[in-house]
Design an enzyme around this catalytic site. Sequence first.
Site, short mmCIF file in Angstrom:
data_model
loop_
_atom_site.label_atom_id
_atom_site.label_comp_id
_atom_site.label_asym_id
_atom_site.label_seq_id
_atom_site.Cartn_x
_atom_site.Cartn_y
_atom_site.Cartn_z
N TYR A 168 -18.29 5.23 -0.97
CA TYR A 168 -16.94 5.78 -1.15
C TYR A 168 -17.01 7.31 -1.20
O TYR A 168 -16.24 8.01 -0.54
CB TYR A 168 -16.35 5.21 -2.45
N LYS A 172 -15.34 10.18 1.30
CA LYS A 172 -14.42 11.20 0.83
C LYS A 172 -14.96 12.61 1.11
O LYS A 172 -14.19 13.55 1.33
CB LYS A 172 -14.14 11.01 -0.66
P1 NAD Z 1 -4.29 1.17 -3.58
O1 NAD Z 1 -5.35 0.12 -3.39
O2 NAD Z 1 -3.24 0.94 -4.60
O3 NAD Z 1 -3.55 1.44 -2.18
C1 NAD Z 1 -4.26 1.66 -1.00
C2 NAD Z 1 -3.46 1.08 0.15
O4 NAD Z 1 -4.17 1.38 1.37
C3 NAD Z 1 -3.30 -0.44 0.07
O5 NAD Z 1 -1.96 -0.79 0.06
C4 NAD Z 1 -4.04 -0.95 1.29
O6 NAD Z 1 -3.43 -2.09 1.89
C5 NAD Z 1 -4.00 0.26 2.22
N1 NAD Z 1 -5.06 0.20 3.22
C6 NAD Z 1 -6.35 -0.19 3.05
N2 NAD Z 1 -7.00 -0.18 4.21
C7 NAD Z 1 -6.10 0.22 5.15
C8 NAD Z 1 -6.19 0.41 6.55
N3 NAD Z 1 -7.32 0.17 7.23
N4 NAD Z 1 -5.08 0.86 7.22
C9 NAD Z 1 -3.94 1.12 6.55
N5 NAD Z 1 -3.80 0.93 5.22
C10 NAD Z 1 -4.88 0.48 4.52
O7 NAD Z 1 -5.07 2.55 -3.84
P2 NAD Z 1 -4.57 3.99 -4.35
O8 NAD Z 1 -5.21 4.24 -5.65
O9 NAD Z 1 -3.12 4.14 -4.21
O10 NAD Z 1 -5.35 4.93 -3.32
C11 NAD Z 1 -4.70 5.72 -2.33
C12 NAD Z 1 -5.68 6.78 -1.85
O11 NAD Z 1 -6.02 7.66 -2.91
C13 NAD Z 1 -7.02 6.21 -1.35
O12 NAD Z 1 -7.45 6.97 -0.24
C14 NAD Z 1 -7.95 6.43 -2.52
O13 NAD Z 1 -9.30 6.49 -2.12
C15 NAD Z 1 -7.42 7.75 -3.03
N6 NAD Z 1 -7.78 8.04 -4.42
C16 NAD Z 1 -7.17 7.35 -5.43
C17 NAD Z 1 -7.51 7.68 -6.74
C18 NAD Z 1 -6.82 7.02 -7.90
O14 NAD Z 1 -7.06 7.47 -9.06
N7 NAD Z 1 -6.00 6.00 -7.68
C19 NAD Z 1 -8.49 8.65 -7.02
C20 NAD Z 1 -9.08 9.32 -5.95
C21 NAD Z 1 -8.69 9.01 -4.66
#
Ligand code: NAD
Length: 316
Positions: A168, A172
């Site tokens: 992961y 990133k």
């Molecule tokens: P989440 O799991 O709630 O939502 C992610 C969404 O991405 C899901 O609905 C999923 O269906 C969709 N997805 C997955 N693979 C896909 C693909 N191949 N094509 C299109 N859509 C796809 O996660 P989140 O926490 O909302 O994360 C959103 C982004 O933020 C991600 O990139 C994650 O790595 C990043 N992020 C989140 C956090 C956090 O604290 N939540 C921290 C750092 C980074």
Amino acid sequence: MSTPLRFDGRVAIVTGAGRGLGRAYAEFLARRGAAVIVNDPGLSAAGDAVSNSRGPADECVAAIVAAGGTAAASYESVAHSAGAVAIAAQALRDFGRLDVLINNAGIGLDRPFAETSAADFERLLGVHFMGTALMCQAAWDTMRTAGYGRIVNTTSSAIFGYANCSAYAAAKGAILAFSRSLALEGAPANIAVNCISPAAATRMTAGVGMDPAQRAWMERELPPAAVAPVAAYLAHESCTLRGEVLSAAGGSVRRYLIGETAGFRAQDLTPEILADNLARILDPRSFAAFASASEAVARGQALDRQPIGSAVTPPG
Ligand code: NAD
């Protein structure tokens, strides 16, 4: 009070917008006037293909439309070229233009390196990095021709080092280096490329080992909606940033800085001389941040022109 930053007449793609952060971004942009392509194939948190569902994208679109906004659902995966091309084409077909691309789609993997397979690395890099690069590629010509674009890519605090999440974190980190390079190429065409590094209580963070009290705190203090204004700022016409990373969590906004210390130079460097001068090499007081590799090289060359052994003056 400053003028509200609105998106009337703008068309935005938000990937992974069916839930979590992406949904908060899509709803925020739509409330501010954008027409939004809500992309989400409804995958499981780990991204396995068996769980595809149209539900998340449809629910987000329904919420936007119910609130008086404009949105259309896309169920393609960003991890394949054909999917990325179809998502960008849908923006042009449904709404006639493409101004904003928020690459948010993501999957998680909490696994020690020793148990992380080649397929795990490929899946993580495939969705996060390839998904981001392919979406940028699919949008690039349209934005270049228009002489306008706003791209927000998603990195993570995992780039600082995150045990048991090497795949992961690698994905990133790739997004970060990619975005800073693309920012340099996009700037002459008025395409702003920046990154957001969010933190919020979502399905992804629910999978990370946390005690119930921590989880309750996170849900109370770090809602996805508190991150959306940062994504929206980076996506707005008035944003002058290029190649920056803003971290966003619960209303806090910070900047990541990438750079180098002034270090130390010796005529005939040996490992022993390096060891003797380690404190000086590591001293963060001589840190300088760079916007590009050429800035880093230029500073290095300027330092190397100074006499050997001359004191490095810490800034400020
Ligand atoms: P989440 O799991 O709630 O939502 C992610 C969404 O991405 C899901 O609905 C999923 O269906 C969709 N997805 C997955 N693979 C896909 C693909 N191949 N094509 C299109 N859509 C796809 O996660 P989140 O926490 O909302 O994360 C959103 C982004 O933020 C991600 O990139 C994650 O790595 C990043 N992020 C989140 C956090 C956090 O604290 N939540 C921290 C750092 C980074």
